[in-house]
Design a protein around this motif. Structure first.
Motif: not given
Lengths: 170, 398, 163
Positions: C128-149
């Motif tokens: 089940n590769p769907s998102r776990l915590y982030l909302p379904d409509d979260w932008p595809e290329d945004v990865f919050p825990l990266r330092k370059d976020h």
């Protein structure tokens, strides 16, 4: 409109207000809180604080509620549901923001995925600060709100704001 | 079993929960008539981005942030964070402070388990027990308020020790309160083991074998109810648990009743340890000085929260802000067990199976029923699902 | 030798077979850090740990060691008693990919889904590769825990729209 008609209308308004104050039905909604405020709200229903003796009833459906008790800093996922719940409530309706997170976002201000406060989304009628506020503070806030509802003039003012459901820009 | 003709797919959104970042937003449950045939989990309802936020706050500010991951177990989060940072800074916290931390932790466990008992009773339709247990819980709330000034979010921890001392007056009121609660817990044990309606909702429901519990990675009382001897206070003692050890509480039946019994029996251990701490409280300071910048390094810290194993990974780059803090809370480990256990059970059992892992409380959510046969969808509330469960069992009893 | 020492010694010996590919460190008395040089070693080593009952998977931590590093880091923590065995892997920032542990350890699913959405590391084999915590409509290329976020990318996403 004759004196009779106006008297009748005034009596009806007074009765409605009396009913609303004496038995407000509240809806509780958590928009992404740590649950501290929510368990204190639930504690107000338990024997020591017993909110039900004031006629306050916790409802499950927005369509039956007069007052929305909202906690939490409004996460992205919660935002749409919060708006929808507010829309479904019948006017006049009142919103109480409970806890520091609901007021300003609390310690979560600036976090991604957090809007930061109920009043960024909905018109709030009463703010109850605390982290979390004690059950006594919650009861006090709700009673203060009910006292304010009492005067028909202020009630009309609320109806105006609530009917439009004012939105705020970021 | 008779095959039902229509297939409903329930999407069960579950409302407020803890723990950190994670709030089960909904379970997707596929139902064939009355029987659950599949389930999956989707969270995110109260995801606040705390782990990211810790990277832009100082070590001291983070304490106040992490305490608010969860209102029900705020002390244990604060304690785990402080223990981890103190380990990185290689600072020895005074014995008195560690003992007071354990005191607060056990008081928190008592309040959490009593809260859970009320919620479980409420889910089973047993509102009297809910009211009684929450009324009795006020005793421990009063104790916590007397010690710290707040009923929730006591904020007893500081980096390097604790804020509050325990004086003779506090000790006396704690002991009185514990005596009262112990008597009440005996009574609750009797009620949950003998009340026919409650037993109908818990005995033989949601049974998880020891092997299943291990494979599914469950932690805390949920695991101990299936005979898995996992308790961080015993296998990896922290703070003052070496001086004040805990005895393991196990059950081997693995059903919902076992989960209730394990939590109630654990309370007796908490009462015993609290009495022991109060009679042998080490003298000394409450805090030790901590540097503002924490030296470079990483550490892993595990503690036993009321719901199970809480995991903290803290990495410092030598500055006054952390490089990375990872928090893995216990409920996320136990959620998979709910997903797997629900399959094969009646729909009416789903609320109880979920509450059995102690995911906090749920209120104010929706269940969406999508009727595949007719391509329509309806909305239920969680209250209606709970009501459905109660009615189902009442009808079965008659 | 107490239990913790025994466990860590056994784990060390197990990993000696792979030592030509791994580095072993003892950063704290109760911790063993194992640096894997290749992703292919992950599944065999995890299987080995499971067979010898050397701990259960407690958590998977994603780490961004800073923009000066070309790689992200993924840590798999296995705990038994006091002992913590951590497998460390370097993953490239772009097109990073890991095999899922779900076949061996079902509970890894939730940890891997979180890793995927927070760091942008693709996990192969997730049921089940769907998102776990982030909302379904979260932008595809945004990865919050990266330092370059970049928080600015989220500004328009979070802005209220007219009802």
């Amino acid at each position: 409109m004759g004196t009779d008609g106006r008297l009748r209308q005034l009596n009806l308004e007074t009765m409605k207000t009396w009913a609303r104050i004496n038995s407000p039905w509240v809806l509780h909604f958590n928009s992404g809180s740590c649950n501290g405020c929510d368990i204190e709200i639930l504690a107000t229903l338990t024997p020591r604080y017993d909110l039900e003796r004031f006629g306050v009833k916790l409802q499950g459906s927005p369509r039956h509620a007069d007052i929305l008790l909202a906690t939490g800093a409004v996460s992205r996922q919660a935002r749409d549901r919060l708006l929808r719940i507010y829309e479904q409530m019948h006017t006049p309706k009142f919103v109480v923001a409970i806890g520091a997170c609901a007021l300003t976002g609390g310690v979560f201000q600036g976090c991604y995925n957090v809007l930061g406060g109920i009043d960024k989304l909905l018109p709030v009628d009463a703010f109850i600060p605390g982290c979390p506020p004690r059950p006594e503070a919650i009861i006090d806030g709700v009673v203060k709100l009910l006292t304010n509802i009492q005067a028909p003039k202020s009630e009309q003012a609320h109806s105006k704001t609530s009917a439009h459901g004012a939105l705020y820009d970021e | 079993m008779e095959k039902q003709t229509t297939t409903h797919s329930f999407i069960v959104p579950i409302g407020p929960q803890h723990p950190a970042l994670k709030e089960p937003s909904h379970f997707r449950i596929a139902v064939d008539g009355e029987i659950v045939t599949g389930a999956s989990v989707r969270l995110g309802y109260a995801h606040r981005g705390i782990e990211k936020a810790t990277e832009s706050r100082t070590w001291i500010q983070n304490l106040y942030l992490l305490e608010r991951i969860c209102g029900i177990c705020s002390h244990i989060h604060g304690m785990a964070y402080c223990l981890a940072v103190e380990r990185l800074a290689q600072v020895d916290v005074p014995a008195r402070a560690q003992a007071i931390r354990v005191l607060f932790a056990e008081l928190e466990r008592i309040h959490s388990h009593l809260l859970w008992l009320g919620v479980a009773a409420h889910e089973a339709g047993f509102d009297t027990l809910f009211m009684y247990s929450w009324r009795d819980r006020e005793t421990v709330m009063d104790i916590l308020e007397q010690l710290s000034g707040n009923r929730v979010n006591y904020s007893a921890n500081v980096l390097g020790g604790v804020k509050f001392d325990v004086d003779q007056l506090c000790i006396e009121s704690i002991l009185t309160g514990i005596d009262f609660l112990e008597e009440r817990t005996q009574y609750y044990l009797k009620v949950v083991s003998t009340d026919a309606l409650f037993l109908q909702r818990t005995r033989g429901i949601g049974t998880m074998s020891r092997r299943q519990a291990e494979v599914l990675g469950t932690v805390g009382p949920t695991a101990r109810a299936s005979g898995v001897d996992r308790d961080i206070r015993i296998e990896a003692p922290y703070a003052a648990y070496n001086q004040f050890p805990i005895q393991l509480t196990l059950d081997d039946k693995g059903d919902l009743e076992a989960r209730v019994l394990v939590r109630l029996r654990e309370l007796f251990e908490s009462y015993r340890v609290i009495r022991q701490i109060l009679s042998d409280l080490p003298p000394g300071d409450l805090t030790v000085r901590m540097p503002r910048r924490i030296q470079q390094g990483e550490t892993v810290l595990r503690v036993e929260a009321p719901r199970g194993e809480l995991f903290y990974f803290v990495r410092s780059n030598g500055s006054d802000m952390p490089e990375r803090i990872k928090v893995r809370t216990p409920t996320i480990c136990n959620l998979l067990s709910v997903v797997k256990l629900a399959v094969g059970h009646q729909l009416a059992d789903v609320p109880m199976i979920l509450v059995g892992i102690d995911p906090c409380f749920s209120c104010n959510d929706r269940t969406v029923i999508v009727d595949r046969a007719n391509e329509t969808s309806r909305q239920w509330s969680w209250k209606e699902l709970r009501q459905y469960g109660s009615t189902y069992y009442q009808q079965r009893a008659t | 030798m107490n239990d913790t020492e025994k466990t860590l010694k056994t784990a060390s010996q197990l990993l000696e077979q792979w030592l030509w590919k791994t580095e072993v460190e003892r950063p704290e008395p109760n911790r063993l850090d194992v640096r894997l040089k290749t992703i292919d070693d992950l599944i065999p080593i995890v299987a080995g740990l499971r067979v010898l009952r050397l701990g259960y998977l407690t958590a998977i931590t994603g780490l961004d060691p800073g923009l000066e590093n070309p790689d992200l880091e993924v840590l798999y923590h296995f705990c038994v008693g006091e002992a913590v065995i951590t497998l460390r892997l370097n993953i490239p920032r772009v097109n990073g990919c890991l095999p899922s542990l779900c076949e061996i350890i079902p509970s890894a699913e939730v940890f891997e889904r979180e890793l995927q959405e927070m760091f942008g590391i693709r996990i192969d084999g997730l049921r089940n590769p769907s998102r776990l915590y982030l909302p379904d409509d979260w932008p595809e290329d945004v990865f919050p825990l990266r330092k370059d976020h970049d928080p600015d990318k989220l500004k328009s996403y979070l802005t209220l729209r007219e009802l």
